[in-house]
Design a protein around this motif. Structure first.
Motif, mmCIF file in Angstrom:
data_model
loop_
_atom_site.group_PDB
_atom_site.id
_atom_site.type_symbol
_atom_site.label_atom_id
_atom_site.label_comp_id
_atom_site.label_asym_id
_atom_site.label_seq_id
_atom_site.Cartn_x
_atom_site.Cartn_y
_atom_site.Cartn_z
ATOM 1 N N MET A 1 4.884 -4.245 -12.436
ATOM 2 C CA MET A 1 4.835 -3.274 -12.402
ATOM 3 C C MET A 1 3.261 -3.568 -11.848
ATOM 4 S SD MET A 1 3.566 -0.740 -13.488
ATOM 5 C CE MET A 1 2.279 0.660 -14.883
ATOM 6 N N LEU A 2 3.196 -2.770 -11.150
ATOM 7 C CA LEU A 2 0.983 -3.085 -11.335
ATOM 8 C C LEU A 2 0.737 -1.902 -10.972
ATOM 9 C CD1 LEU A 2 -0.730 -5.128 -10.006
ATOM 10 C CD2 LEU A 2 -0.533 -4.397 -8.222
ATOM 11 N N SER A 3 0.189 -1.616 -11.608
ATOM 12 C CA SER A 3 -1.009 0.066 -11.967
ATOM 13 C C SER A 3 -2.869 -0.296 -11.236
ATOM 14 C CB SER A 3 -1.064 -0.005 -13.601
ATOM 15 O OG SER A 3 -1.904 1.466 -13.666
ATOM 16 N N TYR A 4 -2.622 0.594 -10.571
ATOM 17 C CA TYR A 4 -4.301 -0.116 -9.860
ATOM 18 C C TYR A 4 -4.456 1.247 -10.076
ATOM 19 C CZ TYR A 4 -8.548 -1.537 -7.297
ATOM 20 O OH TYR A 4 -10.067 -1.860 -7.476
ATOM 21 N N GLU A 5 -6.139 1.836 -10.263
ATOM 22 C CA GLU A 5 -7.136 3.101 -10.457
ATOM 23 C C GLU A 5 -7.631 2.584 -8.788
ATOM 24 O OE1 GLU A 5 -10.065 6.064 -12.889
ATOM 25 O OE2 GLU A 5 -8.669 4.619 -13.624
ATOM 26 N N ILE A 6 -7.355 3.459 -7.789
ATOM 27 C CA ILE A 6 -7.979 3.400 -6.536
ATOM 28 C C ILE A 6 -9.324 3.996 -6.944
ATOM 29 C CG2 ILE A 6 -8.067 3.670 -4.578
ATOM 30 C CD1 ILE A 6 -5.955 2.105 -4.831
ATOM 31 N N PRO A 7 -10.862 3.358 -6.500
ATOM 32 C CA PRO A 7 -12.043 3.649 -6.778
ATOM 33 C C PRO A 7 -12.588 5.116 -6.135
ATOM 34 C CG PRO A 7 -12.258 1.719 -5.661
ATOM 35 C CD PRO A 7 -10.349 1.874 -6.007
ATOM 36 N N LYS A 8 -11.964 5.067 -4.875
ATOM 37 C CA LYS A 8 -12.373 6.273 -4.137
ATOM 38 C C LYS A 8 -11.490 6.621 -2.828
ATOM 39 C CE LYS A 8 -15.425 3.448 -0.719
ATOM 40 N NZ LYS A 8 -16.855 3.278 -0.191
ATOM 41 N N ASP A 9 -11.116 7.901 -2.677
ATOM 42 C CA ASP A 9 -10.102 7.792 -0.924
ATOM 43 C C ASP A 9 -11.006 7.268 -0.061
ATOM 44 O OD1 ASP A 9 -9.243 10.090 -2.597
ATOM 45 O OD2 ASP A 9 -10.487 11.279 -1.577
ATOM 46 N N GLY A 10 -10.016 6.453 1.118
ATOM 47 C CA GLY A 10 -10.021 6.039 1.883
ATOM 48 C C GLY A 10 -8.852 5.180 2.294
ATOM 49 N N ASP A 11 -9.054 4.700 3.510
ATOM 50 C CA ASP A 11 -8.116 3.811 3.471
ATOM 51 C C ASP A 11 -7.464 2.654 2.954
ATOM 52 O OD1 ASP A 11 -7.098 6.033 5.700
ATOM 53 O OD2 ASP A 11 -8.890 5.177 7.163
ATOM 54 N N TYR A 12 -6.491 2.029 2.854
ATOM 55 C CA TYR A 12 -6.095 0.388 1.999
ATOM 56 C C TYR A 12 -5.134 0.049 3.157
ATOM 57 C CZ TYR A 12 -9.806 2.670 -1.806
ATOM 58 O OH TYR A 12 -10.113 3.112 -2.321
ATOM 59 N N LEU A 13 -5.225 -1.378 2.783
ATOM 60 C CA LEU A 13 -4.195 -2.070 2.988
ATOM 61 C C LEU A 13 -3.322 -3.019 2.296
ATOM 62 C CD1 LEU A 13 -2.717 -3.340 4.943
ATOM 63 C CD2 LEU A 13 -4.218 -5.355 4.700
ATOM 64 N N ILE A 14 -1.949 -2.805 1.543
ATOM 65 C CA ILE A 14 -1.255 -3.551 0.613
ATOM 66 C C ILE A 14 -0.508 -4.287 1.524
ATOM 67 C CG2 ILE A 14 0.523 -2.948 -0.646
ATOM 68 C CD1 ILE A 14 -0.417 -0.418 -1.624
#
Length: 66
Positions: A1-14
């Motif tokens: 399990m990985l938890s991460y708080e995304i700092p702002k709206d936008g496009d992300y690549l995983i």
């Protein structure tokens, strides 16, 4: 399990890779994104079969019921 708080709206690549970057057809990867509930602990751990017991859950993104 990985938890991460995304700092702002936008496009992300995983990207998901195994530790030596080789991959195979029998490797299975699953991704669930969003504000999903995740339970980290439950109290009490047990109770009587015929008892009504209030249970406390701890974790992330759990809705409170009253």
């Amino acid at each position: 399990m990985l938890s991460y708080e995304i700092p702002k709206d936008g496009d992300y690549l995983i990207e998901i890779k195994d530790s030596i970057y080789r991959g195979r057809e029998d490797f299975v990867y699953r991704i669930a994104l969003g504000e999903l509930p995740f339970v980290t602990s439950v109290f009490p751990l047990g109770t009587r079969v015929d008892a009504t017991t209030e249970v406390e859950l701890k974790g992330w993104n759990l809705r409170r019921r009253r």
